[in-house]
Scaffold this active site. Structure first.
Site, PDB file in Angstrom:
ATOM      1  N   CYS A 116       0.849  -1.193   0.000  1.00 46.18           N
ATOM      2  CA  CYS A 116       0.000   0.000   0.000  1.00 46.18           C
ATOM      3  C   CYS A 116       0.880   1.235   0.000  1.00 46.18           C
ATOM      4  CB  CYS A 116      -0.911   0.002   1.222  1.00 46.18           C
ATOM      5  SG  CYS A 116      -2.042   1.413   1.214  1.00 46.18           S
ATOM      6  N   CYS A 123      -0.566   0.923  10.478  1.00 44.42           N
ATOM      7  CA  CYS A 123      -1.134  -0.202   9.712  1.00 44.42           C
ATOM      8  C   CYS A 123      -0.020  -1.069   9.147  1.00 44.42           C
ATOM      9  CB  CYS A 123      -1.986   0.355   8.576  1.00 44.42           C
ATOM     10  SG  CYS A 123      -2.684  -0.917   7.502  1.00 44.42           S
ATOM     11  N   CYS A 342      -8.424  -5.507  11.494  1.00 43.80           N
ATOM     12  CA  CYS A 342      -8.052  -4.278  10.769  1.00 43.80           C
ATOM     13  C   CYS A 342      -6.596  -3.939  11.029  1.00 43.80           C
ATOM     14  CB  CYS A 342      -8.881  -3.088  11.246  1.00 43.80           C
ATOM     15  SG  CYS A 342     -10.606  -3.198  10.866  1.00 43.80           S
TER      16      CYS A 342
HETATM   17  N1  SAH Z   1      -6.900   1.303   2.819  1.00 42.87           N
HETATM   18  C1  SAH Z   1      -8.251   1.428   3.287  1.00 42.87           C
HETATM   19  C2  SAH Z   1      -8.687   0.209   4.123  1.00 42.87           C
HETATM   20  C3  SAH Z   1      -7.885  -0.007   5.353  1.00 42.87           C
HETATM   21  S1  SAH Z   1      -8.372  -1.228   6.533  1.00 42.87           S
HETATM   22  C4  SAH Z   1      -8.395   2.705   4.084  1.00 42.87           C
HETATM   23  O1  SAH Z   1      -7.397   3.381   4.337  1.00 42.87           O
HETATM   24  O2  SAH Z   1      -9.515   3.052   4.438  1.00 42.87           O
HETATM   25  C5  SAH Z   1      -9.815  -0.666   7.315  1.00 42.87           C
HETATM   26  C6  SAH Z   1      -9.631   0.308   8.471  1.00 42.87           C
HETATM   27  O3  SAH Z   1      -8.739  -0.196   9.471  1.00 42.87           O
HETATM   28  C7  SAH Z   1      -9.090   1.654   8.028  1.00 42.87           C
HETATM   29  O4  SAH Z   1      -9.840   2.671   8.613  1.00 42.87           O
HETATM   30  C8  SAH Z   1      -7.686   1.611   8.580  1.00 42.87           C
HETATM   31  O5  SAH Z   1      -7.149   2.888   8.755  1.00 42.87           O
HETATM   32  C9  SAH Z   1      -7.891   0.863   9.876  1.00 42.87           C
HETATM   33  N2  SAH Z   1      -6.643   0.340  10.457  1.00 42.87           N
HETATM   34  C10 SAH Z   1      -5.434   0.213   9.889  1.00 42.87           C
HETATM   35  N3  SAH Z   1      -4.522  -0.285  10.759  1.00 42.87           N
HETATM   36  C11 SAH Z   1      -5.186  -0.467  11.925  1.00 42.87           C
HETATM   37  C12 SAH Z   1      -4.796  -0.975  13.193  1.00 42.87           C
HETATM   38  N4  SAH Z   1      -3.558  -1.372  13.420  1.00 42.87           N
HETATM   39  N5  SAH Z   1      -5.743  -1.050  14.158  1.00 42.87           N
HETATM   40  C13 SAH Z   1      -7.015  -0.647  13.906  1.00 42.87           C
HETATM   41  N6  SAH Z   1      -7.445  -0.178  12.721  1.00 42.87           N
HETATM   42  C14 SAH Z   1      -6.542  -0.087  11.741  1.00 42.87           C
END
Ligand code: SAH
Length: 350
Positions: A116, A123, A342
């Site tokens: 990504c 993330c 997530c």
């Molecule tokens: N790329 C997409 C989908 C990401 S996953 C986006 O940015 O929206 C779905 C959600 O989980 C997103 O809101 C992302 O920011 C969140 N997320 C990412 N890492 C996380 C973590 N370590 N703990 C909780 N949520 C997280």
């Protein structure tokens, strides 16, 4: 760069199959049958397209692949029945999808890119070097594979796996068309959610395309400086503009919008943050029944970075939003034991 020896048939949009297959298939009604085998019956070998003449099946076999993933690793959570699928692509990269069952729904969370480029620092997907976009077919194959594997229909699709969906806009929307088409995957548009870090022109394009799918914005902060710290590559989108664009999305599509807010201990989880979020939403006229805030307590994703807040902090944050008239939900982590929650889709099961 490795390429496929034959084209992957799911990469061809069904409406284009009429011209693409013309040299191989004499009668036009056969194309409709082929689309049905591919997208409704979801059969994975041309040989089994039993109502087609043998020579047509042979022609298809020598010209296309029906599947592109080379192998699949499956891990099932003992906590909640979540299944994490790791697909190996033809060029030896990994793609992740998650099956999320409840009593009444069977959703899948799918990826749109390998790695990504946005690199949110909380993330794990952001830590994986960006390799390439997934093709339309690779996006759809994740859903088709899971439906075949489970032998059941998927009821909802979340574009929340690896990757930023709007950076792969054409393949994303081409896949959405097949997902919602009554003659193809036939999953209700209201059960599709596209989640994005927020690229304003793309949100508008998705609104104007009128698919009627839900939109989820990964907001995660209440002032622009704070947001830039955790989402360094934020496309220079200002929070106020992002929220205005969410309002545009709602008005245009009559669909729903989710504001996602990851709660990072000591960073964005205070009562002032909650009050500021409520104020921002009020200013953007986003306090209404079709908007929901999803609070996501941080899931462990990388070494030595953030922590989840204490439960009392999460509940206080929620309460403040609620008192402001906002629909708010705490997203329950699923598949924590298999790295499927997530933010956790960044490591490779082998
Ligand atoms: N790329 C997409 C989908 C990401 S996953 C986006 O940015 O929206 C779905 C959600 O989980 C997103 O809101 C992302 O920011 C969140 N997320 C990412 N890492 C996380 C973590 N370590 N703990 C909780 N949520 C997280």
């Amino acid at each position: 760069m490795k390429t496929l020896r034959k084209p992957f048939i799911l990469d061809v949009e069904p409406k284009q199959l009429y011209s693409v297959l013309k040299p191989l298939v004499v009668e036009e009604y056969r194309i409709k049958q082929i689309i049905e085998w591919l997208y409704v019956k979801k059969v994975s070998s041309f040989e089994k397209f039993s109502n087609l003449p043998k020579d047509v099946r042979g022609n298809l076999e020598s010209s296309f692949y029906v599947r592109s993933f080379q192998n699949v690793i499956k891990q099932e959570s003992i906590l909640d029945g979540t299944i994490r699928y790791t697909f190996k692509t033809y060029d030896s990269h990994y793609v992740y999808a998650v099956y999320l069952p409840t009593e009444s729904t069977k959703s899948v969370c799918i990826s749109t890119q390998i790695g990504c480029p946005v690199s949110c620092n909380f993330c794990s997907s952001g830590k994986i070097k960006f390799v390439r976009d997934l093709s339309r077919g690779e996006i759809l194959e994740q859903i088709i594979h899971i439906e075949n594997d489970r032998n059941e229909r998927v009821s909802g699709v979340l574009f929340m796996g690896m990757g930023e969906p709007f950076l792969n806009y054409n393949n994303l929307t081409s896949a959405i068309e097949s997902i919602i088409s009554k003659n193809e995957l036939n999953i209700g548009k209201r059960h599709i959610t596209v989640s994005s870090v927020g690229i304003i022109p793309a949100i508008k394009n998705l609104a104007n395309a009128m698919y009627g799918v839900r939109f989820a914005l990964s907001l995660h902060a209440t002032d622009d400086k704070q947001r830039k710290k955790i989402i360094p590559n934020n496309f220079d989108s200002k929070i106020s503009e992002l929220l205005k664009t969410c309002k545009y999305y709602l008005k245009k599509t009559n669909s729903r919008v989710t504001i996602e807010y990851v709660l990072l201990k000591g960073f964005n989880d205070t009562s002032s943050d909650a009050h500021r979020l409520a104020r921002l939403m009020r200013t953007a006229r986003l306090i209404e029944p079709s908007v929901q805030v999803n609070l996501i307590p941080y899931n462990h994703a990388n070494k030595n970075d953030y922590q989840a807040p204490e439960q009392v902090t999460v509940l206080t944050f929620k309460k403040i939003l609620k008192l402001n008239g906002i629909n708010v939900n705490i997203r329950e982590a699923k598949g924590l034991d298999i790295g499927a929650a997530c933010g956790q889709l960044g490591y490779t099961a082998k």
